[in-house]
Design a protein around this motif. Structure first.
Motif, PDB file in Angstrom:
ATOM      1  N   LEU A  20       0.831  -1.202   0.000  1.00 45.85           N
ATOM      2  CA  LEU A  20       0.000   0.000   0.000  1.00 45.85           C
ATOM      3  C   LEU A  20       0.867   1.255   0.000  1.00 45.85           C
ATOM      4  O   LEU A  20       0.622   2.200  -0.751  1.00 45.85           O
TER       5      LEU A  20
ATOM      6  N   SER B 133       1.616   4.120  -3.339  1.00 39.44           N
ATOM      7  CA  SER B 133       1.335   5.558  -3.252  1.00 39.44           C
ATOM      8  C   SER B 133       2.238   6.366  -4.175  1.00 39.44           C
ATOM      9  O   SER B 133       2.002   7.560  -4.393  1.00 39.44           O
TER      10      SER B 133
ATOM     11  N   TYR C 130       0.599   8.458  -6.961  1.00 43.83           N
ATOM     12  CA  TYR C 130       0.076   9.809  -6.802  1.00 43.83           C
ATOM     13  C   TYR C 130       1.158  10.874  -6.961  1.00 43.83           C
ATOM     14  O   TYR C 130       0.851  12.043  -7.195  1.00 43.83           O
TER      15      TYR C 130
ATOM     16  N   TYR D 170      -6.935   8.167  -6.477  1.00 43.24           N
ATOM     17  CA  TYR D 170      -6.785   8.163  -5.015  1.00 43.24           C
ATOM     18  C   TYR D 170      -7.979   7.482  -4.345  1.00 43.24           C
ATOM     19  O   TYR D 170      -7.813   6.602  -3.496  1.00 43.24           O
TER      20      TYR D 170
ATOM     21  N   ASN E 167      -8.066   3.630  -5.321  1.00 50.52           N
ATOM     22  CA  ASN E 167      -6.974   2.829  -4.777  1.00 50.52           C
ATOM     23  C   ASN E 167      -7.035   2.712  -3.264  1.00 50.52           C
ATOM     24  O   ASN E 167      -6.831   1.633  -2.696  1.00 50.52           O
ATOM     25  N   THR E 168      -7.327   3.817  -2.565  1.00 51.06           N
ATOM     26  CA  THR E 168      -7.359   3.772  -1.112  1.00 51.06           C
ATOM     27  C   THR E 168      -8.545   2.966  -0.603  1.00 51.06           C
ATOM     28  O   THR E 168      -8.414   2.190   0.355  1.00 51.06           O
ATOM     29  N   ASN E 169      -9.701   3.115  -1.231  1.00 54.64           N
ATOM     30  CA  ASN E 169     -10.875   2.355  -0.809  1.00 54.64           C
ATOM     31  C   ASN E 169     -10.754   0.885  -1.167  1.00 54.64           C
ATOM     32  O   ASN E 169     -11.260   0.020  -0.458  1.00 54.64           O
TER      33      ASN E 169
ATOM     34  N   ALA F  64      -8.626  -0.506   1.587  1.00 50.87           N
ATOM     35  CA  ALA F  64      -9.395  -0.618   2.815  1.00 50.87           C
ATOM     36  C   ALA F  64     -10.341  -1.805   2.749  1.00 50.87           C
ATOM     37  O   ALA F  64     -10.518  -2.553   3.717  1.00 50.87           O
TER      38      ALA F  64
END
Length: 302
Positions: free
Chosen positions: A246, A250, A253, A286, A289-291, A294
């Motif tokens: 993860l 990043s 970005y 963003y 990818n982040t969700n 999660a």
């Protein structure tokens, strides 16, 4: 929460700088080389640099995996190298760098439609926002207008689809192999194709001996092949060892920041619609990818 060491952050931004600089290097390479020469030289230089590593590692690879590694070489290296080079003959390097950020979004979609990996509504919202930004970048013209479709931008989208397909291929078929093994062996499998094409079907050698611009262009593309593939991979693996996937992902970005920076410094013209499209792509990637991360972590805790 575990504190992230300073070295991990330094390596992350170093990696983003290298990959974010790839697009301006392609642009400089196109000054003295054709897109086909840029693509083949990029892969040839990277494969030659990783040849010693590949020779050491290939003997540990099951022969049944060779076909997957060949596909990985085509999808993850050879085809995108040509697509990016051709696209940048009619596309600013800054916009190319931002469109490259679509890789995580296509990775999610392929995982959904091919492997049936469902995601949350937030992930799909991020995908939609990202594609809206892509549509703006593909159709944005001078000033604040939206003109016709730029087919060269579609080549970049196709290249990111290749990258995403390769990531899913590695995840499903080559996940137990070390990343350096996958990259080095897949490159030496497609490297000869690039070398044969470069010296057998282009005027690269004669231009290199007679034209000064070709010499500088060759330097830029070889730098891209060595730095952007081999050394960047080593840095990426080090980040994975220090942190996790993860944190390493990043870098997606940060890459567009350096790509846009190089473009602006090189005098590229960007308009309001371009920045709106870039922002939408960044926000979409963003959110998706982040969700997605999660959602994946939540599934592991059940």
């Amino acid at each position: 929460m575990q504190k992230t060491p300073l070295l991990a952050w330094v390596l992350l931004f170093t990696l983003a700088f290298i990959w974010g600089s790839s697009f301006i290097l392609i642009k400089k390479g196109l000054v003295g080389l054709t897109p086909q020469e840029v693509g083949s030289l990029r892969i040839a230089s990277a494969s030659l640099f990783l040849l010693p590593s590949a020779i050491r590692r290939v003997k540990y690879v099951d022969r049944k995996r060779i076909a997957y590694l060949v596909f990985s070489g085509f999808l993850g290296s050879l085809i995108p190298a040509f697509l990016f080079a051709i696209a940048q003959t009619r596309l600013e390097s800054a916009i190319t760098g931002v469109l490259n950020g679509l890789v995580p979004i296509f990775t999610i979609l392929i995982a959904l439609f091919v492997f049936g990996q469902k995601q949350t509504k937030a992930v799909y919202a991020g995908v939609i926002i990202g594609f809206i930004g892509t549509a703006i970048l593909i159709t944005a013209g001078e000033g604040n207008s939206l003109n016709g479709i730029n087919v060269f931008a579609l080549l970049v989208v196709l290249a990111t689809l290749c990258y995403a397909s390769n990531l899913n291929l590695i995840k499903q078929k080559l996940n137990d192999l070390h990343a350096v093994t996958v990259t080095s062996v897949s490159l030496i499998l497609v490297g000869p194709i690039a070398l044969i094409y470069l010296f057998g079907f282009t005027d690269f050698w004669s231009k290199l001996l007679t034209q000064e611009s070709t010499g500088m262009a060759t330097f830029y593309i070889c730098l891209l092949g060595v730095l952007g593939t081999a050394i960047a991979l080593i840095i990426f693996n080090k980040i994975l060892q220090m942190k996790n996937a993860l944190f390493a992902s990043s870098v997606t970005y940060i890459i567009p920041i350096f790509a846009v920076m190089w473009g602006v410094l090189d005098g590229e013209k960007l308009y309001v619609m371009h920045f709106i499209g870039m922002l939408a792509v960044g926000v979409g990637v963003y959110i998706a990818n982040t969700n997605r991360a999660a959602h994946r972590n939540a599934g592991k805790t059940k």
